[in-house]
Scaffold this motif. Structure first.
Motif, PDB file in Angstrom:
ATOM      1  N   LEU A 108      23.639  21.297 -47.950  1.00  9.96           N
ATOM      2  CA  LEU A 108      23.208  19.940 -47.643  1.00  9.96           C
ATOM      3  C   LEU A 108      24.355  18.946 -47.828  1.00  9.96           C
ATOM      4  CD1 LEU A 108      20.662  18.431 -46.737  1.00  9.96           C
ATOM      5  CD2 LEU A 108      20.145  18.030 -49.142  1.00  9.96           C
ATOM      6  N   ALA A 109      25.251  19.208 -48.749  1.00  9.60           N
ATOM      7  CA  ALA A 109      26.411  18.330 -48.930  1.00  9.60           C
ATOM      8  C   ALA A 109      27.314  18.368 -47.703  1.00  9.60           C
ATOM      9  CB  ALA A 109      27.192  18.743 -50.172  1.00  9.60           C
ATOM     10  N   ILE A 110      27.353  19.509 -47.031  1.00  8.90           N
ATOM     11  CA  ILE A 110      28.186  19.644 -45.836  1.00  8.90           C
ATOM     12  C   ILE A 110      27.506  19.020 -44.618  1.00  8.90           C
ATOM     13  CG2 ILE A 110      29.280  21.324 -44.282  1.00  8.90           C
ATOM     14  CD1 ILE A 110      29.358  23.227 -46.786  1.00  8.90           C
ATOM     15  N   VAL A 111      26.201  19.214 -44.495  1.00 10.65           N
ATOM     16  CA  VAL A 111      25.440  18.654 -43.365  1.00 10.65           C
ATOM     17  C   VAL A 111      24.249  17.888 -43.940  1.00 10.65           C
ATOM     18  CG1 VAL A 111      24.345  19.132 -41.142  1.00 10.65           C
ATOM     19  CG2 VAL A 111      26.124  20.654 -41.985  1.00 10.65           C
ATOM     20  N   PRO A 112      24.457  16.666 -44.412  1.00 10.22           N
ATOM     21  CA  PRO A 112      23.390  15.932 -45.112  1.00 10.22           C
ATOM     22  C   PRO A 112      22.181  15.639 -44.245  1.00 10.22           C
ATOM     23  CG  PRO A 112      25.540  14.908 -45.474  1.00 10.22           C
ATOM     24  CD  PRO A 112      25.727  15.919 -44.395  1.00 10.22           C
ATOM     25  N   GLU A 113      22.336  15.629 -42.931  1.00  7.78           N
ATOM     26  CA  GLU A 113      21.216  15.269 -42.058  1.00  7.78           C
ATOM     27  C   GLU A 113      20.335  16.456 -41.682  1.00  7.78           C
ATOM     28  OE1 GLU A 113      24.731  16.227 -39.352  1.00  7.78           O
ATOM     29  OE2 GLU A 113      24.373  15.280 -41.312  1.00  7.78           O
ATOM     30  N   ASN A 114      20.656  17.654 -42.141  1.00  5.30           N
ATOM     31  CA  ASN A 114      19.870  18.827 -41.750  1.00  5.30           C
ATOM     32  C   ASN A 114      18.523  18.822 -42.473  1.00  5.30           C
ATOM     33  OD1 ASN A 114      18.807  21.623 -41.825  1.00  5.30           O
ATOM     34  ND2 ASN A 114      20.673  22.083 -40.693  1.00  5.30           N
ATOM     35  N   PRO A 115      17.403  18.663 -41.759  1.00  8.20           N
ATOM     36  CA  PRO A 115      16.106  18.558 -42.430  1.00  8.20           C
ATOM     37  C   PRO A 115      15.637  19.857 -43.048  1.00  8.20           C
ATOM     38  CG  PRO A 115      15.807  18.602 -40.060  1.00  8.20           C
ATOM     39  CD  PRO A 115      17.278  18.505 -40.289  1.00  8.20           C
ATOM     40  N   TRP A 116      16.091  20.986 -42.504  1.00  5.13           N
ATOM     41  CA  TRP A 116      15.648  22.280 -43.046  1.00  5.13           C
ATOM     42  C   TRP A 116      16.313  22.572 -44.380  1.00  5.13           C
ATOM     43  CZ3 TRP A 116      11.461  23.516 -40.717  1.00  5.13           C
ATOM     44  CH2 TRP A 116      11.258  23.056 -39.415  1.00  5.13           C
ATOM     45  N   TYR A 117      17.580  22.202 -44.514  1.00  6.13           N
ATOM     46  CA  TYR A 117      18.227  22.336 -45.816  1.00  6.13           C
ATOM     47  C   TYR A 117      17.537  21.426 -46.825  1.00  6.13           C
ATOM     48  CZ  TYR A 117      22.180  24.237 -43.067  1.00  6.13           C
ATOM     49  OH  TYR A 117      22.979  24.954 -42.224  1.00  6.13           O
ATOM     50  N   ALA A 118      17.253  20.191 -46.416  1.00  8.87           N
ATOM     51  CA  ALA A 118      16.585  19.237 -47.317  1.00  8.87           C
ATOM     52  C   ALA A 118      15.219  19.759 -47.725  1.00  8.87           C
ATOM     53  CB  ALA A 118      16.461  17.872 -46.640  1.00  8.87           C
TER      54      ALA A 118
END
Length: 229
Positions: A108-118
């Motif tokens: 999530l730190a690399i791709v903060p906008e990814n809803p699945w990681y969130a």
């Protein structure tokens, strides 16, 4: 590498691309990926490609082995968010929840906008690590980004109820399941409707462990899709 070796690798890569495009079963694609991994130099682009897909396609069958493949990718490409996410998923399936959370935090730190990681990180915080307050902003982010996903909304409603926001939890879940609900989501609704009673447990998990492998496979594909991969 000789010309014939390079041609063999290119041909094998095309075969794998075609198999993935045709959505062939994992048991038909994994042997091709293993051949590509053996035929290429560690750290090379085709080697990384093979190991990424070995991790992603094998995680629901053998999460321990998938974690090994993901870690090999990360040795050469520490900013590969997909590898961190697969590592998180594998460790979740193995029950190593703190490790899983750390891996999803990196993704999530690399791709903060990814809803699945969130979502996956928030769900871990809430259900596995008993940190519902930390889960709320992550699950809110995921719910806002994926408004049609009842699974995500159910996770958000669960965390809201645990944080004392019962009215909002019921509103979120009711809206998400208005066109139908799974058995798990109905169990969550009954728990909310009863006032979200605490019995030493966190309440009904909207994604029970018995469902985790099915959901994991679907969610993994969406994680990659959202990155345009």
């Amino acid at each position: 590498m000789g010309r014939s070796g390079a041609e063999d690798i290119d041909r094998l890569r095309r075969d794998i691309d075609r198999a993935l495009a045709d959505k062939l079963d994992a048991d038909r694609v994994l042997p091709l990926l293993a051949r590509l991994a053996r035929a290429t130099s560690p750290g090379s682009e085709p080697w990384l490609y093979a190991h990424r897909h070995l991790a992603e396609m094998g995680v629901e069958h053998d999460p321990w082995r998938a974690a090994l493949f993901a870690r090999r990718v990360l040795q050469f490409h520490e900013e590969d968010d997909g590898a961190w996410a697969v590592l998180g998923l594998a460790q979740s399936l193995l029950g190593n929840y703190r490790y899983a959370a750390r891996a999803y935090e990196r993704a999530l730190a690399i791709v903060p906008e990814n809803p699945w990681y969130a979502h996956n990180l928030g769900h871990l915080y809430d259900v596995a690590l008993n940190r519902p307050h930390d889960a709320l902003p992550l699950l809110a982010q995921a719910t806002e980004a994926q408004t049609g996903e009842a699974d995500i909304a159910a996770s958000y409603a669960h965390a809201l109820a645990r944080c004392g926001k019962l009215v909002l939890a019921k509103k979120i879940l009711k809206r998400a399941i208005r066109h139908g609900a799974t058995a798990d989501q109905m169990a969550l609704w009954r728990w909310l409707d009863a006032g979200a009673p605490t019995t030493g447990e966190s309440g009904p998990d909207p994604q029970r462990p018995a469902d985790s492998k099915r959901k994991a496979k679907r969610r993994r594909a969406r994680e990659r899709q959202s990155l345009g991969d």
